[in-house]
Motif scaffolding. Structure first.
Motif, PDB file in Angstrom:
ATOM      1  N   ASP A   7       0.863  -1.181   0.000  1.00  0.00           N
ATOM      2  CA  ASP A   7       0.000   0.000   0.000  1.00  0.00           C
ATOM      3  C   ASP A   7       0.899   1.230   0.000  1.00  0.00           C
ATOM      4  OD1 ASP A   7      -1.854   2.007   0.281  1.00  0.00           O
ATOM      5  OD2 ASP A   7      -2.729   1.238   2.139  1.00  0.00           O
ATOM      6  N   THR A   9      -0.231   4.355  -0.380  1.00  0.00           N
ATOM      7  CA  THR A   9      -0.976   5.549  -0.002  1.00  0.00           C
ATOM      8  C   THR A   9      -0.148   6.349   0.993  1.00  0.00           C
ATOM      9  OG1 THR A   9      -3.098   4.443  -0.320  1.00  0.00           O
ATOM     10  CG2 THR A   9      -3.104   6.394   1.074  1.00  0.00           C
ATOM     11  N   GLY A  10       0.042   7.618   0.702  1.00  0.00           N
ATOM     12  CA  GLY A  10       0.809   8.447   1.616  1.00  0.00           C
ATOM     13  C   GLY A  10       1.418   9.654   0.938  1.00  0.00           C
ATOM     14  N   ARG A  30      -2.896   8.223  -3.466  1.00  0.00           N
ATOM     15  CA  ARG A  30      -4.028   7.472  -2.925  1.00  0.00           C
ATOM     16  C   ARG A  30      -4.126   6.191  -3.751  1.00  0.00           C
ATOM     17  NH1 ARG A  30      -5.627  10.109   1.474  1.00  0.00           N
ATOM     18  NH2 ARG A  30      -6.160  12.270   1.230  1.00  0.00           N
ATOM     19  N   TYR A 120       5.246   9.867   5.153  1.00  0.00           N
ATOM     20  CA  TYR A 120       4.291   9.250   6.072  1.00  0.00           C
ATOM     21  C   TYR A 120       3.126   8.654   5.297  1.00  0.00           C
ATOM     22  CZ  TYR A 120       2.016  13.845   5.604  1.00  0.00           C
ATOM     23  OH  TYR A 120       1.438  14.990   5.120  1.00  0.00           O
ATOM     24  N   ALA A 121       2.490   7.671   5.907  1.00  0.00           N
ATOM     25  CA  ALA A 121       1.322   7.017   5.322  1.00  0.00           C
ATOM     26  C   ALA A 121       0.090   7.871   5.617  1.00  0.00           C
ATOM     27  CB  ALA A 121       1.145   5.624   5.895  1.00  0.00           C
ATOM     28  N   ILE A 122      -0.920   7.744   4.791  1.00  0.00           N
ATOM     29  CA  ILE A 122      -2.205   8.391   5.021  1.00  0.00           C
ATOM     30  C   ILE A 122      -3.199   7.299   5.355  1.00  0.00           C
ATOM     31  CG2 ILE A 122      -4.103   9.712   4.018  1.00  0.00           C
ATOM     32  CD1 ILE A 122      -2.054  10.966   2.097  1.00  0.00           C
ATOM     33  N   LYS A 123      -3.845   7.416   6.465  1.00  0.00           N
ATOM     34  CA  LYS A 123      -4.884   6.462   6.868  1.00  0.00           C
ATOM     35  C   LYS A 123      -6.228   6.980   6.397  1.00  0.00           C
ATOM     36  CE  LYS A 123      -1.989   3.877   9.036  1.00  0.00           C
ATOM     37  NZ  LYS A 123      -1.443   2.766   8.340  1.00  0.00           N
ATOM     38  N   GLU A 124      -6.917   6.192   5.614  1.00  0.00           N
ATOM     39  CA  GLU A 124      -8.231   6.575   5.127  1.00  0.00           C
ATOM     40  C   GLU A 124      -9.244   6.554   6.274  1.00  0.00           C
ATOM     41  OE1 GLU A 124      -8.758   7.731   2.101  1.00  0.00           O
ATOM     42  OE2 GLU A 124      -6.701   7.334   1.533  1.00  0.00           O
ATOM     43  N   GLN A 125     -10.112   7.566   6.312  1.00  0.00           N
ATOM     44  CA  GLN A 125     -11.140   7.626   7.343  1.00  0.00           C
ATOM     45  C   GLN A 125     -12.391   6.922   6.856  1.00  0.00           C
ATOM     46  OE1 GLN A 125     -11.715  11.632   8.600  1.00  0.00           O
ATOM     47  NE2 GLN A 125      -9.603  11.878   9.240  1.00  0.00           N
ATOM     48  N   SER A 126     -13.065   6.208   7.781  1.00  0.00           N
ATOM     49  CA  SER A 126     -14.275   5.479   7.408  1.00  0.00           C
ATOM     50  C   SER A 126     -15.483   6.340   7.512  1.00  0.00           C
ATOM     51  CB  SER A 126     -14.508   4.269   8.292  1.00  0.00           C
ATOM     52  OG  SER A 126     -13.411   3.837   8.986  1.00  0.00           O
TER      53      SER A 126
END
Length: 126
Positions: A7, A9-10, A30, A120-126
């Motif tokens: 992954d 994404t970041g 993304r 840094y990684a990006i954490k997707e929000q639910s």
């Protein structure tokens, strides 16, 4: 044991050398499955010219440890006079999920070598 999918994404630090200049800035990626989208904002420094900033929209895909993406649109900032900007295609290989190294080629056939390091990684929000 099954290998965890990559992954990317970041936010990544981006640097590219194309022989007579350097691009340096950030890329936000993304990832949705194998598809990637994002943007790059970087300063382009061409020998003998005034540096300028470019924002490039990208799209592409990831297959295994190889990523391919292309510029699909751009906007120039801090530019003096008329500038022609060439969109680029890039292909890179992922190392330890923290680095991508590869090459680019633009519409005029100018080639470059780039390296990206994950900031840094990006954490997707639910």
């Amino acid at each position: 044991m099954k290998k965890k999918p990559i992954d990317i994404t970041g936010v990544w630090h981006f640097r590219e050398d194309f022989g007579y200049g350097v691009d340096e800035g950030e890329m936000t990626i993304r990832q949705n499955g194998q598809k990637i989208t994002g943007s790059m904002v970087y300063e382009e420094r061409i020998e003998g010219d005034v540096p300028f900033v470019v924002c490039v929209d990208i799209e592409g895909f990831l297959i295994g440890e190889q990523v391919k993406f292309k510029a699909v649109g751009y906007e120039l900032f801090d530019v003096e006079g008329d500038w022609e900007f060439n969109l680029e295609d890039r292909i890179g290989w992922i190392y330890d999920n923290e680095q991508i190294r590869g090459s680019s080629i633009d519409e005029d056939g100018i080639e470059g070598q780039f390296i990206m390091r994950r900031k840094y990684a990006i954490k997707e929000q639910s």
